[in-house]
Design an enzyme around this catalytic site. Structure first.
Site, PDB file in Angstrom:
ATOM      1  N   ASP A  51       0.827  -1.203   0.000  1.00 54.96           N
ATOM      2  CA  ASP A  51       0.000   0.000   0.000  1.00 54.96           C
ATOM      3  C   ASP A  51       0.867   1.261   0.000  1.00 54.96           C
ATOM      4  O   ASP A  51       0.350   2.377  -0.143  1.00 54.96           O
ATOM      5  CB  ASP A  51      -0.997   0.001   1.154  1.00 54.96           C
ATOM      6  CG  ASP A  51      -0.349  -0.087   2.528  1.00 54.96           C
ATOM      7  OD1 ASP A  51       0.896  -0.165   2.606  1.00 54.96           O
ATOM      8  OD2 ASP A  51      -1.085  -0.079   3.530  1.00 54.96           O
ATOM      9  N   SER A  52       2.173   1.086   0.094  1.00 56.56           N
ATOM     10  CA  SER A  52       3.101   2.195  -0.127  1.00 56.56           C
ATOM     11  C   SER A  52       2.936   2.788  -1.515  1.00 56.56           C
ATOM     12  O   SER A  52       3.405   3.899  -1.782  1.00 56.56           O
ATOM     13  CB  SER A  52       4.549   1.731   0.077  1.00 56.56           C
ATOM     14  OG  SER A  52       4.815   0.552  -0.671  1.00 56.56           O
ATOM     15  N   LYS A 120      -1.382  -9.394   2.650  1.00 57.27           N
ATOM     16  CA  LYS A 120      -0.665  -8.978   3.856  1.00 57.27           C
ATOM     17  C   LYS A 120      -1.540  -8.040   4.673  1.00 57.27           C
ATOM     18  O   LYS A 120      -2.225  -7.182   4.115  1.00 57.27           O
ATOM     19  CB  LYS A 120       0.653  -8.280   3.517  1.00 57.27           C
ATOM     20  CG  LYS A 120       1.451  -7.868   4.777  1.00 57.27           C
ATOM     21  CD  LYS A 120       2.834  -7.336   4.434  1.00 57.27           C
ATOM     22  CE  LYS A 120       2.810  -5.908   3.962  1.00 57.27           C
ATOM     23  NZ  LYS A 120       2.357  -4.961   5.033  1.00 57.27           N
ATOM     24  N   GLU A 122      -1.545  -5.667   8.534  1.00 60.50           N
ATOM     25  CA  GLU A 122      -0.785  -5.160   9.666  1.00 60.50           C
ATOM     26  C   GLU A 122      -1.392  -5.740  10.937  1.00 60.50           C
ATOM     27  O   GLU A 122      -2.592  -5.589  11.186  1.00 60.50           O
ATOM     28  CB  GLU A 122      -0.797  -3.636   9.667  1.00 60.50           C
ATOM     29  CG  GLU A 122      -0.042  -3.055   8.481  1.00 60.50           C
ATOM     30  CD  GLU A 122       0.081  -1.538   8.514  1.00 60.50           C
ATOM     31  OE1 GLU A 122      -0.350  -0.920   9.510  1.00 60.50           O
ATOM     32  OE2 GLU A 122       0.622  -0.975   7.546  1.00 60.50           O
ATOM     33  N   GLU A 189       9.021  -4.267  10.888  1.00 63.59           N
ATOM     34  CA  GLU A 189       9.429  -2.965  10.371  1.00 63.59           C
ATOM     35  C   GLU A 189       9.794  -1.983  11.480  1.00 63.59           C
ATOM     36  O   GLU A 189       9.073  -1.843  12.477  1.00 63.59           O
ATOM     37  CB  GLU A 189       8.317  -2.335   9.520  1.00 63.59           C
ATOM     38  CG  GLU A 189       8.697  -0.964   8.976  1.00 63.59           C
ATOM     39  CD  GLU A 189       7.727  -0.393   7.970  1.00 63.59           C
ATOM     40  OE1 GLU A 189       7.980   0.734   7.469  1.00 63.59           O
ATOM     41  OE2 GLU A 189       6.715  -1.052   7.675  1.00 63.59           O
TER      42      GLU A 189
END
Length: 275
Positions: A51-52, A120, A122, A189
């Protein structure tokens, strides 16, 4: 690559990545477009349609504004040229944090419409049950602990994690719970180096570091950062090229040739055939 060759290439899947725990580090990079995916595919074990993309491609200030439709669009582009690497697509903010049934519907849509091999999420405090729900229903899931970009508004910015004892314990617990819920790998991260190593030793699935530790089971970077396409990059990025400078130089050369009427030249012009 011929069509026959494309058909015989074995693509990495979740079990292949999971089996790399403690072995040869997993090579991961982000990909958002078909041309970039084609370039990365030969060298990567896993490509993340992150999503970056909202910040890198669309100019958003963070990832919160990324939509499901954006992720599907870029996932489709990557899957058109990816042949070897496993392709994982991020579930955007708001698409999985609520009821597990809604998360499943969104994850299933991503996989159906893109053809990717996993999603993916979070791994916040409410997400572990959702991971288990998805995995039990046939959707491979990669987790993500530590600095969670989708929580930027709660954290007040992108801040390194795990420096204090309480936060360190919480992140370690989230990583363990994520692995126990069935995630095949966990992105770690922006955490203190020692914590990244502790997580890697504590869970039975590969850790994929970004701003973490060389002791993780693999590494991932935003490709555009690694290639030097931005003026500023985070501390944890190593620039392997200066494409921003190269592009600027190339465009300056083109602009000057146009202004001096050196482009197009005879080699770039069509002429009528004699007779």
């Amino acid at each position: 690559m011929s069509a026959q060759r494309q058909e015989t290439v074995k693509r990495f899947a979740a079990p292949d990545i999971a089996a790399r725990k403690g072995g040869v580090p997993v090579v991961c990079l982000t990909a958002y477009t078909a041309p970039m995916a084609e370039l990365l595919d030969e060298h990567c074990d896993l490509m993340l349609v992150g999503d970056s993309v909202g910040m890198v491609v669309h100019g958003l200030p963070n990832t919160v504004g990324v939509t499901l439709e954006m992720m599907i669009l870029h996932g489709q582009a990557v899957m058109r040229t990816a042949r070897r690497a496993m392709v994982v697509v991020d579930m955007p903010f708001g698409s999985y944090e609520g009821a597990p049934e809604i998360a499943y519907a969104n994850a299933a849509r991503i996989m159906k419409e893109t053809g990717c091999q996993a999603v993916k999420v979070e791994s916040g405090p409410t997400v572990v049950d959702t991971i288990e729900y998805l995995v039990k229903r046939g959707i491979p899931v990669m987790g993500h602990v530590g600095l969670r970009p989708q929580a930027v508004n709660v954290d007040g910015g992108f801040k390194a994690k795990g420096k204090g004892a309480d936060e360190r314990a919480r992140i370690l617990a989230e990583a363990k719970a994520t692995a126990a819920a069935g995630a095949f790998a966990v992105v770690v991260e922006g955490v203190a180096e020692g914590l990244a190593r502790e997580i890697t030793e504590a869970i039975g699935v590969p850790t994929i570091g970004i701003g973490a530790s060389s002791g993780c089971d693999g590494q991932i970077l935003v490709t555009d950062d690694m290639l030097g396409l931005f003026d500023w990059t985070p501390k944890f990025v190593r620039r392997y090229a200066d494409l921003r400078g190269e592009i600027s130089k190339a465009v300056a050369g083109y602009a000057e040739d146009v202004r001096q009427r050196r482009f197009p030249g005879p080699a770039e012009i069509y002429f009528a055939k004699a007779g």
